[in-house]
Design an enzyme around this catalytic site. Structure first.
Site, PDB file in Angstrom:
ATOM      1  N   ASP A   1      13.155   2.328  28.388  1.00 48.38           N
ATOM      2  CA  ASP A   1      11.947   1.741  29.400  1.00 48.38           C
ATOM      3  C   ASP A   1      11.116   1.979  28.056  1.00 48.38           C
ATOM      4  OD1 ASP A   1       9.617   2.310  30.689  1.00 48.38           O
ATOM      5  OD2 ASP A   1      10.276   3.080  32.477  1.00 48.38           O
ATOM      6  N   MET A   2      10.496   1.007  27.807  1.00 50.10           N
ATOM      7  CA  MET A   2       9.266   0.920  26.900  1.00 50.10           C
ATOM      8  C   MET A   2       8.263   1.832  26.750  1.00 50.10           C
ATOM      9  SD  MET A   2       7.865  -2.740  27.446  1.00 50.10           S
ATOM     10  CE  MET A   2       7.133  -3.390  28.958  1.00 50.10           C
TER      11      MET A   2
ATOM     12  N   HIS B   1       1.962 -10.008  27.808  1.00 49.13           N
ATOM     13  CA  HIS B   1       0.864 -10.429  29.278  1.00 49.13           C
ATOM     14  C   HIS B   1       1.616 -10.360  30.240  1.00 49.13           C
ATOM     15  CE1 HIS B   1       3.553 -14.491  29.064  1.00 49.13           C
ATOM     16  NE2 HIS B   1       3.764 -13.092  29.690  1.00 49.13           N
ATOM     17  N   ASP B   2       2.548  -9.385  31.248  1.00 46.38           N
ATOM     18  CA  ASP B   2       2.843  -9.240  31.711  1.00 46.38           C
ATOM     19  C   ASP B   2       1.882  -8.321  32.667  1.00 46.38           C
ATOM     20  OD1 ASP B   2       5.259 -11.131  31.934  1.00 46.38           O
ATOM     21  OD2 ASP B   2       6.085 -10.332  30.897  1.00 46.38           O
TER      22      ASP B   2
ATOM     23  N   GLU C   1       2.660 -14.495  21.505  1.00 43.02           N
ATOM     24  CA  GLU C   1       1.522 -14.119  23.042  1.00 43.02           C
ATOM     25  C   GLU C   1       0.818 -15.764  22.877  1.00 43.02           C
ATOM     26  OE1 GLU C   1       1.871 -13.257  26.019  1.00 43.02           O
ATOM     27  OE2 GLU C   1       3.179 -11.645  25.307  1.00 43.02           O
TER      28      GLU C   1
ATOM     29  N   ASP D   1      15.509  -3.205  25.678  1.00 37.17           N
ATOM     30  CA  ASP D   1      15.193  -3.722  26.892  1.00 37.17           C
ATOM     31  C   ASP D   1      15.532  -2.202  28.205  1.00 37.17           C
ATOM     32  OD1 ASP D   1      14.134  -4.882  29.521  1.00 37.17           O
ATOM     33  OD2 ASP D   1      14.349  -6.818  28.017  1.00 37.17           O
TER      34      ASP D   1
ATOM     35  N   GLU E   1      -3.218 -13.755  30.688  1.00 34.02           N
ATOM     36  CA  GLU E   1      -3.796 -14.144  28.763  1.00 34.02           C
ATOM     37  C   GLU E   1      -4.497 -13.506  28.718  1.00 34.02           C
ATOM     38  OE1 GLU E   1      -0.410 -15.575  27.781  1.00 34.02           O
ATOM     39  OE2 GLU E   1       0.407 -15.691  29.285  1.00 34.02           O
TER      40      GLU E   1
ATOM     41  N   GLY F   1      11.164  -5.275  25.076  1.00 30.82           N
ATOM     42  CA  GLY F   1      11.520  -6.372  26.084  1.00 30.82           C
ATOM     43  C   GLY F   1      12.095  -7.274  25.603  1.00 30.82           C
TER      44      GLY F   1
HETATM   45  C1  LIG Z   1       8.896 -12.260  30.097  1.00 26.04           C
HETATM   46  S1  LIG Z   1      10.593 -10.951  29.730  1.00 26.04           S
HETATM   47  C2  LIG Z   1      10.225 -11.902  28.059  1.00 26.04           C
HETATM   48  C3  LIG Z   1      11.767 -11.094  27.812  1.00 26.04           C
HETATM   49  C4  LIG Z   1      12.253 -11.644  25.615  1.00 26.04           C
HETATM   50  N1  LIG Z   1      10.706 -11.077  25.066  1.00 26.04           N
HETATM   51  C5  LIG Z   1      11.648 -13.146  25.401  1.00 26.04           C
HETATM   52  O1  LIG Z   1      10.669 -13.494  25.268  1.00 26.04           O
HETATM   53  O2  LIG Z   1      12.809 -14.443  25.241  1.00 26.04           O
HETATM   54  C6  LIG Z   1       9.741  -9.307  29.622  1.00 26.04           C
HETATM   55  C7  LIG Z   1      10.848  -8.666  29.357  1.00 26.04           C
HETATM   56  O3  LIG Z   1      10.548  -7.496  29.244  1.00 26.04           O
HETATM   57  C8  LIG Z   1      11.646  -6.706  30.517  1.00 26.04           C
HETATM   58  N2  LIG Z   1      10.797  -5.127  30.785  1.00 26.04           N
HETATM   59  C9  LIG Z   1      10.197  -4.823  31.606  1.00 26.04           C
HETATM   60  N3  LIG Z   1       9.541  -3.246  32.023  1.00 26.04           N
HETATM   61  C10 LIG Z   1      10.080  -3.039  30.756  1.00 26.04           C
HETATM   62  C11 LIG Z   1       9.792  -1.425  30.356  1.00 26.04           C
HETATM   63  N4  LIG Z   1       9.933  -0.743  31.512  1.00 26.04           N
HETATM   64  N5  LIG Z   1      10.848  -0.910  28.974  1.00 26.04           N
HETATM   65  C12 LIG Z   1      11.636  -2.150  28.553  1.00 26.04           C
HETATM   66  N6  LIG Z   1      11.478  -3.544  29.253  1.00 26.04           N
HETATM   67  C13 LIG Z   1      11.210  -4.153  30.224  1.00 26.04           C
HETATM   68  C14 LIG Z   1      12.557  -7.200  31.269  1.00 26.04           C
HETATM   69  O4  LIG Z   1      12.916  -6.808  31.561  1.00 26.04           O
HETATM   70  C15 LIG Z   1      12.172  -8.154  30.111  1.00 26.04           C
HETATM   71  O5  LIG Z   1      13.382  -8.524  29.675  1.00 26.04           O
HETATM   72  C1  LIG Z   2       6.916 -24.029  30.952  1.00 25.16           C
HETATM   73  O1  LIG Z   2       7.077 -24.188  31.757  1.00 25.16           O
HETATM   74  C2  LIG Z   2       7.386 -22.844  32.052  1.00 25.16           C
HETATM   75  C3  LIG Z   2       7.069 -21.711  31.179  1.00 25.16           C
HETATM   76  C4  LIG Z   2       6.452 -20.540  31.483  1.00 25.16           C
HETATM   77  C5  LIG Z   2       6.775 -19.929  32.983  1.00 25.16           C
HETATM   78  C6  LIG Z   2       7.110 -18.019  33.472  1.00 25.16           C
HETATM   79  C7  LIG Z   2       7.385 -17.869  34.569  1.00 25.16           C
HETATM   80  C8  LIG Z   2       7.419 -16.828  34.622  1.00 25.16           C
HETATM   81  O2  LIG Z   2       7.058 -16.453  35.954  1.00 25.16           O
HETATM   82  C9  LIG Z   2       7.118 -15.904  33.598  1.00 25.16           C
HETATM   83  C10 LIG Z   2       6.936 -14.738  33.970  1.00 25.16           C
HETATM   84  O3  LIG Z   2       7.675 -13.930  35.223  1.00 25.16           O
HETATM   85  C11 LIG Z   2       7.133 -13.844  32.891  1.00 25.16           C
HETATM   86  O4  LIG Z   2       6.758 -12.031  33.289  1.00 25.16           O
HETATM   87  C12 LIG Z   2       6.471 -14.097  31.868  1.00 25.16           C
HETATM   88  O5  LIG Z   2       6.456 -13.007  30.773  1.00 25.16           O
HETATM   89  C13 LIG Z   2       6.729 -15.256  31.634  1.00 25.16           C
HETATM   90  C14 LIG Z   2       7.036 -15.989  32.675  1.00 25.16           C
HETATM   91  O6  LIG Z   2       7.027 -17.493  32.199  1.00 25.16           O
HETATM   92  C15 LIG Z   2       7.929 -20.499  33.743  1.00 25.16           C
HETATM   93  C16 LIG Z   2       7.771 -22.430  33.351  1.00 25.16           C
END
Ligand SMILES: C[S@@+](CC[C@H](N)C(=O)[O-])C[C@H]1O[C@@H](n2cnc3c(N)ncnc32)[C@H](O)[C@@H]1O
Ligand SMILES: COc1ccc(-c2cc(=O)c3c(O)c(O)c(O)cc3o2)cc1
Length: 354
Positions: free
Chosen positions: A240-241, A258-259, A287, A220, A320, A197
């Site tokens: 896909d993870m 955390h998602d 995290e 990703d 979280e 990801g």
């Molecule tokens: C919140 S972002 C974090 C991105 C990165 N790790 C960072 O901290 O900058 C979560 C990432 O998980 C990826 N993701 C979501 N579902 C996924 C899946 N099933 N397999 C691989 N990646 C996935 C999303 O596309 C996204 O880029």
């Molecule tokens: C400091 O300001 C910010 C911190 C975090 C984020 C934020 C918004 C998201 O919607 C979001 C998200 O959807 C997500 O899946 C994730 O892993 C992190 C995240 O961080 C915005 C502003």
């Protein structure tokens, strides 16, 4: 005597009313910060050594002087910009350390996080929070607002996907700089590292630059890696993870677990264990770790609680976790031990071993 008591109550009430005013207008600060970013106020002031008077700033930005004055008066009152003497009888605007974070680009900019969080797509789910809490279905506030979860939504909305990837890259730059400077020992001896990801590859790009012995695999979803820029020493792999994770000596996971719900996290972590050597492999997780005691979280520690609200609004079952909750999911996934390393970044690093 009675009058004095009444006055005291009134004073107390004023404070309470000020608190609720801050609560009611919480959104205003974000909206005005977004406006300042879009106008490019910070970018313009950064190019000037001297304080910039209102007429010069408004004509350079092409905007109404009176509205700009009101925007800046609000932000100055919040400590975001400053108004100082130019030295020749005039007053002008200057940057502060906070306003520098509102530059559209550049090192340490946090503008992309403001632009993501203040986007109409991310604001809509907040209206469905109580709906989510009351609902027996586990669909989430984002799905209630948009009919699908955020990761399905971005597959057909490249503009929102870019907003998310830019915001994640902005957080990654700040966090990884702190981890690289203070926790280099974590990466010693790692010849291959898969960032699960990993978004647009910012994290691995920085890690490989700092630790050139690492071969980076940025993993990703297809719509994310297909638009990721190239980085020396990093290959982008789509997948896909939940199905499988590319093999490497170690796995990196930042702001991914955390998602997701505990069950989904355990599935992801099991795939990570399958990807690394059982004897020498490790999983590096960045995290928040929430404090178990309520009311202790102040200042930057409060960030974990704010992020938790964002997870409630923007993900289906993300959250979280406390140290106890991390211990539960890591052991359920099959890790034999883990440690939590405090860093100078906002989030600590969790090291988990098979
Ligand atoms: C919140 S972002 C974090 C991105 C990165 N790790 C960072 O901290 O900058 C979560 C990432 O998980 C990826 N993701 C979501 N579902 C996924 C899946 N099933 N397999 C691989 N990646 C996935 C999303 O596309 C996204 O880029
Ligand atoms: C400091 O300001 C910010 C911190 C975090 C984020 C934020 C918004 C998201 O919607 C979001 C998200 O959807 C997500 O899946 C994730 O892993 C992190 C995240 O961080 C915005 C502003």
């Amino acid at each position: 005597m009675a009058k004095e008591t009444n006055e005291l109550i009134q004073e107390g009430e004023e404070e309470v009313q000020a608190d609720i005013w801050r609560c009611i207008s919480g959104f205003t600060e974000m909206a005005v910060a977004k406006c300042a970013i879009e106008l490019g106020i910070s970018d313009f002031l950064e190019t000037h050594q001297e304080p910039v008077p209102l007429c010069q700033l408004s004509s350079a930005l092409g905007c109404s002087a009176s509205s700009l004055h009101r925007i800046l008066r609000f932000l100055i009152n919040r400590g975001i910009f400053k108004f100082v003497s130019t030295g020749n009888g005039e007053m002008g605007y200057v940057q502060t350390p906070v306003s520098r974070l509102l530059k559209r680009d550049g090192e340490n900019s946090m503008a992309a996080l403001v632009l993501l969080e203040s986007s109409p797509v991310m604001l809509a789910p907040w209206h469905y929070l109580s709906n989510r809490i009351l609902s027996k279905e586990n669909s989430g506030a984002f799905s209630a607002a948009h009919g699908k979860d955020v990761w399905e939504y971005v597959k057909t909305n490249p503009e929102h996907s870019k907003l998310i990837n830019d915001a994640m890259a902005c957080h990654a730059q700040v966090t990884m700089r702190a981890i690289i400077d203070n926790c280099a020992e974590i990466f010693k001896g790692i010849e291959s590292l898969v960032d699960v990801g990993g978004g647009n590859g910012t994290t691995l790009g920085m890690l490989v630059k700092a630790f050139p012995w690492i071969n980076g695999i940025n993993f990703d979803l297809p719509h994310v890696v297909s638009v990721a820029p190239p980085y020396h020493g990093v290959v982008h792999v789509e997948g896909d993870m939940f199905h499988s994770v590319p093999k490497a000596q170690a796995v990196f996971l930042m702001w991914v677990l955390h998602d997701w719900s505990d069950e989904k996290c355990i599935q992801i972590l099991k795939k990570c264990i399958e990807a690394i050597p059982k004897d020498t492999g490790k999983v590096i997780i960045v995290e928040a770790v929430l404090d178990e005691k309520l009311g202790k979280e102040k200042g930057l520690e409060d960030v974990g609680l704010m992020l938790d609200m964002m997870m409630l609004a923007h993900t289906t079952n993300g959250k979280e976790r406390t140290a106890k909750e991390w211990a539960h999911i890591l052991s359920a996934a099959g890790f034999s031990r883990h440690s939590i390393l405090q860093t100078s970044a906002i989030e600590p690093v969790i090291l988990a071993y098979p």
